[in-house]
Every structure is written in structure tokens, then in C-alpha cells.
Design a protein around this motif. Structure first.
Motif, PDB file in Angstrom:
ATOM      1  N   VAL A  12       0.847  -1.189   0.000  1.00 42.49           N
ATOM      2  CA  VAL A  12       0.000   0.000   0.000  1.00 42.49           C
ATOM      3  C   VAL A  12       0.879   1.233   0.000  1.00 42.49           C
ATOM      4  O   VAL A  12       2.016   1.199   0.503  1.00 42.49           O
ATOM      5  N   GLN A  13       0.381   2.305  -0.556  1.00 40.55           N
ATOM      6  CA  GLN A  13       1.130   3.565  -0.548  1.00 40.55           C
ATOM      7  C   GLN A  13       1.002   4.250   0.810  1.00 40.55           C
ATOM      8  O   GLN A  13       0.018   4.050   1.536  1.00 40.55           O
ATOM      9  N   SER A  17      -4.558   2.502   3.767  1.00 42.22           N
ATOM     10  CA  SER A  17      -5.104   1.690   4.854  1.00 42.22           C
ATOM     11  C   SER A  17      -5.092   0.218   4.488  1.00 42.22           C
ATOM     12  O   SER A  17      -5.165  -0.150   3.313  1.00 42.22           O
ATOM     13  N   LEU A  18      -4.990  -0.602   5.503  1.00 42.22           N
ATOM     14  CA  LEU A  18      -5.144  -2.052   5.380  1.00 42.22           C
ATOM     15  C   LEU A  18      -5.876  -2.557   6.615  1.00 42.22           C
ATOM     16  O   LEU A  18      -5.761  -1.961   7.691  1.00 42.22           O
ATOM     17  N   ARG A  19      -6.569  -3.672   6.436  1.00 38.51           N
ATOM     18  CA  ARG A  19      -7.214  -4.314   7.569  1.00 38.51           C
ATOM     19  C   ARG A  19      -6.727  -5.760   7.642  1.00 38.51           C
ATOM     20  O   ARG A  19      -6.950  -6.535   6.718  1.00 38.51           O
ATOM     21  N   LEU A  20      -6.060  -6.082   8.738  1.00 36.46           N
ATOM     22  CA  LEU A  20      -5.581  -7.440   8.959  1.00 36.46           C
ATOM     23  C   LEU A  20      -6.622  -8.224   9.753  1.00 36.46           C
ATOM     24  O   LEU A  20      -7.292  -7.669  10.622  1.00 36.46           O
ATOM     25  N   SER A  21      -6.707  -9.508   9.444  1.00 36.11           N
ATOM     26  CA  SER A  21      -7.586 -10.411  10.179  1.00 36.11           C
ATOM     27  C   SER A  21      -6.781 -11.558  10.752  1.00 36.11           C
ATOM     28  O   SER A  21      -5.767 -11.963  10.170  1.00 36.11           O
ATOM     29  N   CYS A  22      -7.253 -12.089  11.864  1.00 35.91           N
ATOM     30  CA  CYS A  22      -6.599 -13.217  12.522  1.00 35.91           C
ATOM     31  C   CYS A  22      -7.699 -14.185  12.945  1.00 35.91           C
ATOM     32  O   CYS A  22      -8.420 -13.903  13.917  1.00 35.91           O
ATOM     33  N   ALA A  23      -7.823 -15.277  12.225  1.00 33.00           N
ATOM     34  CA  ALA A  23      -8.899 -16.225  12.488  1.00 33.00           C
ATOM     35  C   ALA A  23      -8.367 -17.443  13.240  1.00 33.00           C
ATOM     36  O   ALA A  23      -7.411 -18.082  12.794  1.00 33.00           O
ATOM     37  N   SER A  84      -3.580   5.628   7.773  1.00 34.84           N
ATOM     38  CA  SER A  84      -2.466   6.578   7.685  1.00 34.84           C
ATOM     39  C   SER A  84      -1.122   5.852   7.764  1.00 34.84           C
ATOM     40  O   SER A  84      -0.227   6.237   8.524  1.00 34.84           O
ATOM     41  N   LEU A  85      -1.006   4.814   6.981  1.00 35.53           N
ATOM     42  CA  LEU A  85       0.201   3.986   7.037  1.00 35.53           C
ATOM     43  C   LEU A  85       1.432   4.760   6.601  1.00 35.53           C
ATOM     44  O   LEU A  85       1.369   5.630   5.708  1.00 35.53           O
ATOM     45  N   LYS A  86       2.554   4.425   7.229  1.00 32.00           N
ATOM     46  CA  LYS A  86       3.833   5.062   6.957  1.00 32.00           C
ATOM     47  C   LYS A  86       4.828   4.006   6.489  1.00 32.00           C
ATOM     48  O   LYS A  86       4.680   2.824   6.849  1.00 32.00           O
ATOM     49  N   PRO A  87       5.854   4.386   5.760  1.00 34.80           N
ATOM     50  CA  PRO A  87       6.875   3.406   5.351  1.00 34.80           C
ATOM     51  C   PRO A  87       7.469   2.653   6.540  1.00 34.80           C
ATOM     52  O   PRO A  87       7.789   1.459   6.414  1.00 34.80           O
TER      53      PRO A  87
END
Length: 120
Positions: A12-13, A17-23, A84-87
């Protein structure tokens, strides 16, 4: 047998945003605390966020105000919403969960990790 499987990582730039899931699946009686950790190349694994069975949360200072941890107990799934992801957020993200197994015993389980890469 109990398994944790993460998903939702990717490229992602910066600012995205990203959404992680943990099942969690298997012989689960109940899940207590859940957490997300990350490990960047050449660095130690660090805490990102945790959530208790009652919904209490804790965040690393570096992600406060940008990341949100949550859980769906009915689905035995935890989530990490990352905005608001950062490098510098680039890392392999791991989830863990303290799981009480059917038949007794409580153990901490870890997922296999999911790569998050943030481009500048």
C-alpha cells in the motif's frame, strides 16, 4: 489442534489503509487476550496492540491514533485496522491469542505472519 491464520497484508502507498484479520480455529473453548506484533527486517519483534476478552485495548505509541484493534468473539477472529500507514510500518505482522482449549489447558498461539509493505 488450534490454528491462527492471518490475512489482509499487502502493498500500500503511504497514507493508505489495510485491515488485517486473525482467524482462530480448532478445539477452542474460549479466547482470552489477543494481540498483534510486528517484525521489520533486522529488528526485534515489537508489540503493536493488544485487546482483552473484555475489550480493553493497548497500543504502541508509534501506532496510537492510526491503528485500531478489535475482535469478533462469535467468529473467533481478531482485526487490526491500520490507517495513515507510513513506510516505517513495513514489517511482517503476527497475531497471537491466549486460547483455552476444549478439554483443558490454556496456551498462547501465534499465526504465521502476513507481510505489510508501505511504499513512500
Amino acid at each position: 489442534q488450534v490454528r491462527l491464520v492471518e490475512s489482509g497484508g499487502g502493498l500500500v502507498q503511504a497514507g493508505g489503509s489495510l485491515r488485517l484479520s486473525c482467524a482462530a480455529s480448532g478445539s477452542i473453548f474460549s479466547i482470552n487476550g489477543m494481540g498483534w506484533y510486528r517484525q521489520a527486517p533486522g529488528k526485534q519483534r515489537e508489540l503493536v496492540a493488544t485487546i482483552t476478552s473484555g475489550g480493553g485495548t493497548n497500543y504502541a505509541d508509534s501506532v496510537k491514533g492510526r491503528f485500531t484493534i478489535s475482535r469478533d468473539s462469535a467468529k473467533n477472529t481478531g482485526y487490526l485496522q491500520m490507517n495513515s500507514l507510513k513506510p516505517e510500518d513495513t514489517a511482517v505482522y503476527y497475531c497471537n491469542a491466549d486460547i483455552r482449549r476444549i478439554g483443558g489447558g490454556e496456551y498462547r498461539y501465534w499465526g504465521q505472519g502476513t507481510q505489510v509493505t508501505v511504499s513512500s
